[in-house]
Scaffold this motif. Structure first.
Motif, PDB file in Angstrom:
ATOM      1  N   GLY A 143      -5.296  -3.771 -37.374  1.00 60.91           N
ATOM      2  CA  GLY A 143      -6.612  -3.254 -37.033  1.00 60.91           C
ATOM      3  C   GLY A 143      -7.603  -4.331 -36.628  1.00 60.91           C
ATOM      4  O   GLY A 143      -8.578  -4.045 -35.930  1.00 60.91           O
ATOM      5  N   GLN A 144      -7.353  -5.570 -37.022  1.00 66.50           N
ATOM      6  CA  GLN A 144      -8.249  -6.678 -36.695  1.00 66.50           C
ATOM      7  C   GLN A 144      -7.990  -7.264 -35.310  1.00 66.50           C
ATOM      8  O   GLN A 144      -8.873  -7.897 -34.737  1.00 66.50           O
ATOM      9  N   VAL A 145      -6.768  -7.083 -34.787  1.00 62.32           N
ATOM     10  CA  VAL A 145      -6.393  -7.774 -33.554  1.00 62.32           C
ATOM     11  C   VAL A 145      -5.785  -6.864 -32.483  1.00 62.32           C
ATOM     12  O   VAL A 145      -5.414  -7.339 -31.413  1.00 62.32           O
ATOM     13  N   MET A 146      -5.704  -5.593 -32.743  1.00 65.47           N
ATOM     14  CA  MET A 146      -5.149  -4.650 -31.765  1.00 65.47           C
ATOM     15  C   MET A 146      -6.143  -4.439 -30.622  1.00 65.47           C
ATOM     16  O   MET A 146      -7.318  -4.793 -30.733  1.00 65.47           O
ATOM     17  N   THR A 147      -5.668  -3.839 -29.564  1.00 66.76           N
ATOM     18  CA  THR A 147      -6.550  -3.361 -28.505  1.00 66.76           C
ATOM     19  C   THR A 147      -6.970  -1.960 -28.936  1.00 66.76           C
ATOM     20  O   THR A 147      -6.125  -1.062 -29.021  1.00 66.76           O
ATOM     21  N   PRO A 148      -8.259  -1.773 -29.259  1.00 66.01           N
ATOM     22  CA  PRO A 148      -8.684  -0.463 -29.773  1.00 66.01           C
ATOM     23  C   PRO A 148      -8.818   0.586 -28.667  1.00 66.01           C
ATOM     24  O   PRO A 148      -9.035   0.242 -27.506  1.00 66.01           O
ATOM     25  N   SER A 149      -8.666   1.835 -29.059  1.00 64.72           N
ATOM     26  CA  SER A 149      -8.861   2.982 -28.156  1.00 64.72           C
ATOM     27  C   SER A 149      -8.197   2.782 -26.797  1.00 64.72           C
ATOM     28  O   SER A 149      -8.861   2.811 -25.756  1.00 64.72           O
ATOM     29  N   PRO A 150      -6.874   2.600 -26.776  1.00 64.26           N
ATOM     30  CA  PRO A 150      -6.218   2.352 -25.496  1.00 64.26           C
ATOM     31  C   PRO A 150      -6.252   3.589 -24.599  1.00 64.26           C
ATOM     32  O   PRO A 150      -6.324   4.725 -25.082  1.00 64.26           O
ATOM     33  N   ALA A 151      -6.201   3.347 -23.307  1.00 64.61           N
ATOM     34  CA  ALA A 151      -6.070   4.443 -22.347  1.00 64.61           C
ATOM     35  C   ALA A 151      -4.730   5.121 -22.608  1.00 64.61           C
ATOM     36  O   ALA A 151      -3.739   4.446 -22.922  1.00 64.61           O
ATOM     37  N   THR A 152      -4.699   6.435 -22.520  1.00 65.38           N
ATOM     38  CA  THR A 152      -3.466   7.181 -22.745  1.00 65.38           C
ATOM     39  C   THR A 152      -3.216   8.128 -21.577  1.00 65.38           C
ATOM     40  O   THR A 152      -4.118   8.407 -20.785  1.00 65.38           O
ATOM     41  N   LEU A 153      -2.006   8.619 -21.503  1.00 62.31           N
ATOM     42  CA  LEU A 153      -1.644   9.615 -20.512  1.00 62.31           C
ATOM     43  C   LEU A 153      -0.900  10.750 -21.186  1.00 62.31           C
ATOM     44  O   LEU A 153      -0.373  10.594 -22.291  1.00 62.31           O
ATOM     45  N   SER A 154      -0.834  11.858 -20.501  1.00 59.46           N
ATOM     46  CA  SER A 154      -0.070  13.021 -20.944  1.00 59.46           C
ATOM     47  C   SER A 154       1.373  12.866 -20.470  1.00 59.46           C
ATOM     48  O   SER A 154       1.613  12.287 -19.400  1.00 59.46           O
ATOM     49  N   PRO A 155       2.327  13.402 -21.200  1.00 60.99           N
ATOM     50  CA  PRO A 155       3.720  13.321 -20.743  1.00 60.99           C
ATOM     51  C   PRO A 155       3.965  14.120 -19.470  1.00 60.99           C
ATOM     52  O   PRO A 155       4.990  13.954 -18.817  1.00 60.99           O
ATOM     53  N   GLU A 156       3.030  14.967 -19.090  1.00 62.50           N
ATOM     54  CA  GLU A 156       3.164  15.761 -17.864  1.00 62.50           C
ATOM     55  C   GLU A 156       2.720  14.999 -16.617  1.00 62.50           C
ATOM     56  O   GLU A 156       2.945  15.466 -15.502  1.00 62.50           O
ATOM     57  N   GLN A 157       2.103  13.848 -16.793  1.00 59.91           N
ATOM     58  CA  GLN A 157       1.674  13.057 -15.647  1.00 59.91           C
ATOM     59  C   GLN A 157       2.869  12.311 -15.058  1.00 59.91           C
ATOM     60  O   GLN A 157       3.942  12.254 -15.666  1.00 59.91           O
ATOM     61  N   THR A 158       2.673  11.743 -13.879  1.00 62.62           N
ATOM     62  CA  THR A 158       3.788  11.129 -13.155  1.00 62.62           C
ATOM     63  C   THR A 158       3.850   9.615 -13.351  1.00 62.62           C
ATOM     64  O   THR A 158       2.897   8.993 -13.816  1.00 62.62           O
ATOM     65  N   ALA A 159       4.976   9.080 -12.927  1.00 64.69           N
ATOM     66  CA  ALA A 159       5.165   7.631 -12.977  1.00 64.69           C
ATOM     67  C   ALA A 159       4.092   6.920 -12.158  1.00 64.69           C
ATOM     68  O   ALA A 159       3.579   5.881 -12.583  1.00 64.69           O
ATOM     69  N   ILE A 160       3.729   7.470 -11.011  1.00 63.71           N
ATOM     70  CA  ILE A 160       2.688   6.851 -10.177  1.00 63.71           C
ATOM     71  C   ILE A 160       1.352   6.839 -10.917  1.00 63.71           C
ATOM     72  O   ILE A 160       0.600   5.865 -10.841  1.00 63.71           O
ATOM     73  N   ASP A 161       1.049   7.916 -11.663  1.00 63.10           N
ATOM     74  CA  ASP A 161      -0.184   7.939 -12.463  1.00 63.10           C
ATOM     75  C   ASP A 161      -0.207   6.768 -13.436  1.00 63.10           C
ATOM     76  O   ASP A 161      -1.223   6.099 -13.606  1.00 63.10           O
ATOM     77  N   ALA A 162       0.925   6.521 -14.078  1.00 61.14           N
ATOM     78  CA  ALA A 162       1.004   5.423 -15.051  1.00 61.14           C
ATOM     79  C   ALA A 162       0.872   4.071 -14.364  1.00 61.14           C
ATOM     80  O   ALA A 162       0.154   3.186 -14.849  1.00 61.14           O
ATOM     81  N   LEU A 163       1.551   3.889 -13.237  1.00 60.84           N
ATOM     82  CA  LEU A 163       1.465   2.620 -12.516  1.00 60.84           C
ATOM     83  C   LEU A 163       0.045   2.350 -12.034  1.00 60.84           C
ATOM     84  O   LEU A 163      -0.437   1.218 -12.121  1.00 60.84           O
ATOM     85  N   ARG A 164      -0.631   3.384 -11.553  1.00 61.55           N
ATOM     86  CA  ARG A 164      -2.031   3.219 -11.120  1.00 61.55           C
ATOM     87  C   ARG A 164      -2.910   2.787 -12.288  1.00 61.55           C
ATOM     88  O   ARG A 164      -3.729   1.876 -12.167  1.00 61.55           O
TER      89      ARG A 164
END
Length: 139
Positions: free
Chosen positions: A72-93
């Motif tokens: 909790g002291q060194v993590m990246t907090p509140s990371p961006a997330t995606l839904s499993p229904e999104q595409t590979a291109i969405d993740a790469l972008r």
């Protein structure tokens, strides 16, 4: 185009509490050959992500003790997330725009997995590169 759910079918992501030590997280990352740990809070919901880059930049380079330092002291907090229904291109972008290599997949508050740049095949990567090149020329 592949959906992210297809990439994580057999995945068992590393999930640890924000109170776990950096040392314990690094050991688990090493043993499972994973590049990240998804960090949860008291309720079990995703609160952060800890990566090899975090270990180097926020722990080793700062001279912190890996046994005494909590995720909790060194993590990246509140990371961006995606839904499993999104595409590979969405993740790469998202990874390109954000300058990171790992994206947690979450649905209805439940952690399902994590994708990283290495999960994407040549055609997906090539399409993203072509798209990025087009945007660069339009500027």
């Amino acid at each position: 185009m592949r959906k992210l759910r297809d990439i994580i079918l057999e995945q068992h992501p590393l999930i640890m509490s924000e109170t776990a030590s950096v040392n314990a997280a690094c050991e688990r990352m090493r043993d499972s050959q994973a590049g990240s740990v998804l960090v949860t809070g008291e309720t079990g919901r995703l609160v952060g992500i800890f990566t090899g880059r975090d270990a180097v930049c926020r722990v080793l380079a700062e001279g912190r003790d890996a046994v005494g330092t909590r995720l909790g002291q060194v993590m990246t907090p509140s990371p961006a997330t995606l839904s499993p229904e999104q595409t590979a291109i969405d993740a790469l972008r998202l990874m390109w725009d954000g300058g990171f290599r790992h994206v947690p997949l979450v649905a209805n508050g439940r952690i399902l997995g994590v994708v990283s740049r290495g999960d994407f095949k040549g055609l997906e990567q090539a399409r993203h590169d072509d798209e990025r090149d087009l945007w660069e020329h339009m500027r």
